[in-house]
Design a protein around this motif. Structure first.
Motif, PDB file in Angstrom:
ATOM      1  N   UNK A  93     -27.438 -11.762   9.514  1.00 15.78           N
ATOM      2  CA  UNK A  93     -29.204 -12.112  10.474  1.00 15.78           C
ATOM      3  C   UNK A  93     -29.595 -10.126   9.843  1.00 15.78           C
ATOM      4  N   UNK A  94     -28.717  -9.160   8.657  1.00 10.51           N
ATOM      5  CA  UNK A  94     -29.739  -8.132   8.908  1.00 10.51           C
ATOM      6  C   UNK A  94     -30.595  -7.770   7.464  1.00 10.51           C
ATOM      7  N   UNK A 151     -34.042 -10.003   8.823  1.00  9.83           N
ATOM      8  CA  UNK A 151     -34.385  -9.093   9.837  1.00  9.83           C
ATOM      9  C   UNK A 151     -35.084  -8.323   9.193  1.00  9.83           C
ATOM     10  N   UNK A 196     -31.893  -3.626   5.680  1.00 14.15           N
ATOM     11  CA  UNK A 196     -31.604  -5.246   5.503  1.00 14.15           C
ATOM     12  C   UNK A 196     -31.895  -5.056   4.094  1.00 14.15           C
TER      13      UNK A 196
END
Lengths: 498, 102
Positions: free
Chosen positions: A157-158, A161, A240
């Motif tokens: 998810x990082x 994102x 990220x």
């Protein structure tokens, strides 16, 4: 248009052909758990070194004046060749680091390497561009590749994102830049930088449109070099992304953005009115530089993640480079030299810092925060050594590349005199904050012990990473101990631009 | 009233402003992407209008063609990223991505 003319584009053609060839190699390479993997990282590095070699050959050839159908869109001068080598070199470091990192963390997928090559191609087009059209094409070719690279770890998810924030703000900035370019076209009737410059100088350009266009253009470019207050995407995208991609962004992408900024300002906006120190773009840049240095350093000092600290440190370094930009109108040649040298030194120092961070982590135990570094210096002194050198160079400690880079930038500012002196003083003061957080890395490595129950980072073993570290450490020391030769090259390039 | 270049640049600026405000205030990622497209199209309108008044070598029209092609490529990458966010978050609201903070 002859075959001999194409020689001037040889480095670019080499990257594209290499990228396409590597896509094919990956497609036909044996797959499966036990298959012998294709060494795509080696191939990619060879392509990059070949492209850099072609640029060096063009430099040695003597005359760098290309045919008009090329130079009206892409520069073939020595500044362009200098940036070719810096961008290819920085990309090669990132690729070597990726060769070790992707295998260690088991996410080796073939599309990584062509994406990096195409991004580097875009970066070189951007650094060479002499027309608003090629500025935009280069910018997007580079950025689209980097957006995908930031999103490379699809399950994280990082990563998604970081890519999303980078994409949204990057496209927003590109649209602003483009609107600025369109308004400049309206004001001057030209899209080529030289034509815009001539029209602005002769006073035929519509002043109001020129000012608004220039302002929008600078906002767009300030986003790309991550100058405060246009920096918000930087820490998120840097954190990220997987670390080799972060390294790529902080060296090649940043270098290309500064290169195009340099060319736009020198070629199109060097007339006395727009380049007036008190009312023209240098005043805007002075404010940007001061803000960027102070905010970048202060924010870096409070981070708990080393990767995020390095992201803010890259913002702070953008501030130092912007100081040299303020001195452009009065110092010309030596200011350009300072920028070129800084970008080269920054490329090797950052490759060293990110490479060391990669080396300290291994599968499932990636080193990200300061706590992960605790005690590593005592357990594995050899692993800590390149990290110390990288931190010292980013800090600007003699005798490393970073010291002379900072020295030249600040001395150009002092030579420019007047209000520029306080900018240099501010730069030195904010580098003191920098010393705090760079040395904190060393303190954690040697003077802290891991907390109880904490997973202990184990260094990885990878020939790729070791080669990248040795090479970047060599250049950090070489540029620090004997900066003369590099400075002469930078000066020779700068002479033709100004 | 004769339509002049100023009218076109005014209209394009308005469109660009609507796109920029839309990008900043909306929280749906797809609407934000559309806002960016609106901004790019405002740029194309500017370029083509200017080209009409200053034909020269038709740099403006050529520029607009490149913009259209690159905007398409950009939208492809952007939508791919939005899909990857949606798979992980089950949402296309930009408020849902809040892992990375200072």
């Amino acid at each position: 248009m002859t075959a001999a003319d194409m020689l001037y584009l040889a480095p670019l053609l080499c990257l594209v052909a290499g990228g396409l060839a590597i896509m094919l190699v990956d497609a036909f390479a044996p797959k499966g758990p036990n298959a012998q993997r294709a060494e795509l990282a080696t191939l990619t590095t060879v392509v990059l070194v070949a492209a850099a070699g072609l640029s060096v050959a063009l430099w040695m050839k003597g005359s760098t004046r290309g045919p008009e159908w090329i130079t009206s869109y892409l520069a073939t001068d020595r500044v362009a060749l200098f940036f070719d080598v810096v961008i290819c070199g920085g990309t090669a470091f990132a690729v070597l680091l990726a060769g070790g990192y992707l295998r260690e963390h088991e996410m080796e997928r073939g599309e990584f390497y062509p994406l990096v090559l195409f991004s580097a191609f875009g970066a070189i087009v951007l650094a060479r561009s002499t027309d608003m059209l090629t500025v935009f094409i280069g910018l997007e070719t580079m950025s689209l590749g980097v957006y995908s690279l930031v999103a490379f770890r699809r399950t994280s998810p990082r990563s998604a994102e970081g890519a999303l924030k980078y994409f949204l703000l990057g496209s927003f900035a590109a649209a602003i830049l483009l609107f600025g370019a369109a308004l400049l076209y309206g004001a001057t009737g030209h899209t080529d930088l030289a034509g815009i410059g001539a029209a602005v100088k002769s006073g035929h350009a519509d002043t109001r449109l020129t000012v608004i266009g220039l302002l929008l253009l600078l906002v767009g470019l300030a986003f790309k070099v991550s100058a405060v207050p246009f920096h918000q995407w930087t820490p998120d995208a840097y954190e990220g992304a997987i670390t080799p991609v972060t390294a790529f962004m902080s060296v090649a992408v940043k270098t290309a953005a500064f290169a195009v900024l340099l060319r736009v300002l020198v070629v199109a906006f060097s007339d006395p009115l727009t380049a007036s120190v008190s009312t023209g773009w240098p005043a805007v840049f002075a404010a940007l530089a001061a803000l960027t240095m102070v905010v970048g350093n202060l924010a870096a000092a409070v981070q708990t993640s080393v990767k995020r600290m390095l992201a803010y440190s890259s913002i702070a370094h953008a501030g130092y480079i912007l100081v040299a930009f303020v001195a452009l109108p009065s110092q010309g040649e030596s200011a350009v030299t300072a920028v070129l040298f800084y970008l080269a030194a920054y490329t090797v120092s950052n490759a060293l810092a990110f490479g060391s961070l990669i080396l300290i982590g291994s599968r499932g135990r990636e080193a990200v925060s300061y706590d992960d570094l605790a005690g590593i210096g005592r357990r594995n002194p050899l692993v800590a050594l390149p990290f110390i050198l990288g931190m010292l160079s980013l800090m600007g400690f003699p005798p490393t590349a970073g010291f002379f880079a900072k020295y030249y930038v600040f001395s150009v500012a002092v030579q420019a005199g007047g209000g520029m002196v306080w900018l240099a003083v501010l730069g030195v003061l904010s580098s003191v904050i920098g010393a705090y957080y760079y040395l904190r890395v060393v303190v954690f490595m040697f003077m802290k012990e891991p907390k109880e129950g904490q997973t202990i980072a184990v260094p990885m073993k990878s020939g790729y990473v070791v080669i990248a570290l040795i090479l970047s450490a060599y250049f950090v020391l070489r540029m620090g101990l004997a900066p003369g030769a590099y400075l002469e090259w930078a000066l020779e390039a700068a002479k033709r631009l100004v | 009233m004769e339509l002049g270049l100023g009218h076109f640049i005014g209209l394009a600026s308005l469109l660009f402003g609507i796109g920029a405000v839309g990008f900043l205030v909306r929280r749906n990622l797809l609407i934000q992407l559309m806002s960016i497209e609106l901004m790019l199209n405002a740029v194309n309108l500017t370029l083509i209008a200017i080209n009409r008044w200053m034909p020269g070598n038709h740099a403006g029209q050529v520029f607009a063609f490149f913009n259209i092609a690159i905007a398409a490529a950009g939208a492809a990458v952007g939508l791919a990223i939005v899909i990857s966010v949606f798979r992980l978050k089950k949402s296309v609201q930009s408020d849902s991505v809040d892992l990375l903070k200072h």
